[in-house]
Design an enzyme around this catalytic site. Structure first.
Site: not given
Ligand code: GLN
Length: 486
Positions: A75, A150, A174
């Site tokens: 990532k 994400s 994410s």
């Molecule tokens: N979707 C969650 C957020 O927007 C989690 C994102 C993540 O785990 N990096 O914060």
């Protein structure tokens, strides 16, 4: 079978018997990226030269790690020395880190080949990759749909066989939610198990790095390589690391879940969740019972407050962490008439809308006069949520829930409604607040052919039990054999 379709376990078996070279495998995966990624958009940067050079070198020797010669994607919020690391943000568009993250150092020592850096929501803030400052990744099961986020690029790359496995990060879901949307396995380890050194910080008390893979066994193989204490991350735990693959016999006869107690929290089967998701998850729980697990109903009473507490804590930490992008030390600089206007113009141009929204929310929650009402309250709720898990784990070994209330939504469907987007994390967020480990495993498909994910949550540092239960379920249910036709 095409080589790019192999799992880590399969490829490692062939490589160790000299029936496959890292070079042939990497060539196949890079060819797959060349053929498909213009459609899927999983990668921000493809590192073909690095991958081929590493594979060539590794083909000459033999390693004792199962990751020897395995092409993997990272990532794009983890630093690989000399390779552009953007966090999918314009502010870091041309940032080339002068140092290497601990995770990629460990993978390198194990002999992986870097296929490239994958797309994400800017600074990992989002659930669909639509917040990427560059482009949106498509879901390989249906390219009109989001891959989740994400870590959407990592999950889509694994699902479409554009790497053998990938690394993601998980602050509120994410790793697990995109794994669920893309029909692959995603593991968020216990907070502190994997070093965060070299992971660009979003919310430091919640961030964790973990694997996204085609099978549970592969997740255990990657975890073996990346887990462990690190003096460069003061929050990393210096526990003894077990062999996470120990419980994974290839022999179907030997598979059972006798002696494992699974709790089903009432609060996770809510009104408004997709009926087909609920049906698939309930069927998976039935299958685990058939394998010998004891299934009981439990309570996690503070679940309803998790999303609210998370979006105060995560935004507060983000507003502090992202203060470093000031146009002086690194990244983009837009020069203004004086220092303050340089800061302001750089941040106005460099950050996207969602990142700005979170910086403002977090700054507000931390400001004097509001701190007690918001940040302190959210921390108190966090403690209550952690205690819910402590109580539940006195009764059960594993907690089973859906990973997400829906299957993959359409690209654009929630993009203009941040609250709807935040609610898609409703089943994953409590796990980060409590710091416990959880895995998402494919558990069926909806009538539109989209994958559904089952989430298994374990006690702090008990990755072994969720991997064991997940592996047993995966092998007996067999969903992992179904792949997207892309
Ligand atoms: N979707 C969650 C957020 O927007 C989690 C994102 C993540 O785990 N990096 O914060």
């Amino acid at each position: 079978m095409e080589l790019f379709r192999l799992t880590i376990a399969e490829a490692a078996g062939l490589i160790s018997k000299n029936e496959l070279t890292p070079l042939a495998l990497t060539e196949s995966v890079m060819g797959r990226i060349g053929a498909l990624d213009s459609l899927v958009g999983a990668y921000i940067t493809v590192t073909k030269d690095i991958a081929m050079e590493q594979a060539g070198r590794l083909s000459a020797g033999s390693g004792n790690s199962p990751l020897h010669g395995i092409p993997m994607a990272i990532k794009d919020n983890m630093c690989v020395k000399g390779v552009r690391t953007t966090c999918a943000s314009k502010i870091l568009e041309n940032f080339i880190p002068p140092y290497e993250s601990t995770v990629t150092t460990k993978l390198h020592e194990a002999g992986y080949c870097l296929t490239g850096k994958t797309n994400l929501d800017e600074f990992a803030m989002g659930s669909s990759t639509e917040n990427s400052g560059f482009f949106t990744t498509k879901n390989p099961w249906d390219i009109t749909r989001a891959p989740g986020g994400s870590s959407g690029g990592s999950a889509a790359a694994v699902a479409a066989d554009m790497c053998i496995a990938a690394i993601g990060s998980d602050t509120g879901g994410s790793i697990r939610q995109p794994a669920s949307f893309c029909g692959v396995v995603g593991l968020k380890p216990t907070y502190g198990l994997v070093s965060r050194f070299g992971l660009v910080a979003f919310a430091s008390s919640l961030d964790q790095i973990g694997p996204i893979t085609k099978t549970v066994e592969d997740a255990a193989i990657v975890l073996n390589a990346i887990a462990g204490g690190d003096n460069r991350d003061s929050t990393s735990a210096h526990n003894a690391i077990p062999d996470y693959t120990a419980s994974m016999s290839g022999d179907l006869q030997g598979i059972n879940l006798q002696g494992i107690k699974i709790g089903i929290p009432e609060e996770y089967f809510i009104d408004g969740m997709d009926r087909e998701v609920e049906a698939a998850v309930r069927a998976a729980i039935g299958e685990m019972r058939r394998l010998g697990a004891e299934v009981v109903s439990i309570k996690l009473p503070h679940t309803a407050y998790a999303v609210a507490a998370y979006y105060i804590i995560a935004t507060s930490e983000a507003s502090s962490n992202l203060a470093r992008y000031d146009g002086v030390k690194y990244g983009m600089r837009v020069s203004g008439s004086d220092l303050i206007s340089t800061y302001m113009e750089t941040r106005a141009k460099g950050f996207g809308q969602e990142v700005k929204r979170r910086i403002m929310l977090g700054t507000y929650a931390l400001s004097s006069g509001y701190y007690d009402a918001y940040y302190k309250k959210a921390q108190q709720v966090r403690t209550l949520i952690k205690r819910d898990f402590d109580e539940a784990f006195k009764l059960v070994d594993v907690i089973a829930t859906p990973t997400s209330p829906t299957t993959a939504f359409k690209i654009g469907e929630k993009a203009d409604d941040p609250l709807q987007m935040y609610l898609s994390d409703i089943f994953t967020i409590s796990v980060n607040l409590a710091g416990v480990p959880a895995i998402s495993i494919p558990c069926g498909f909806d009538s539109g052919g989209l994958p559904v994910g089952l989430q298994l949550i374990g006690r702090h540092f008990d990755e072994a039990v969720i991997l064991k239960a997940g592996h047993a379920y995966e092998r007996s249910a067999g969903w992992y054999e179904r792949r997207p036709s892309i």
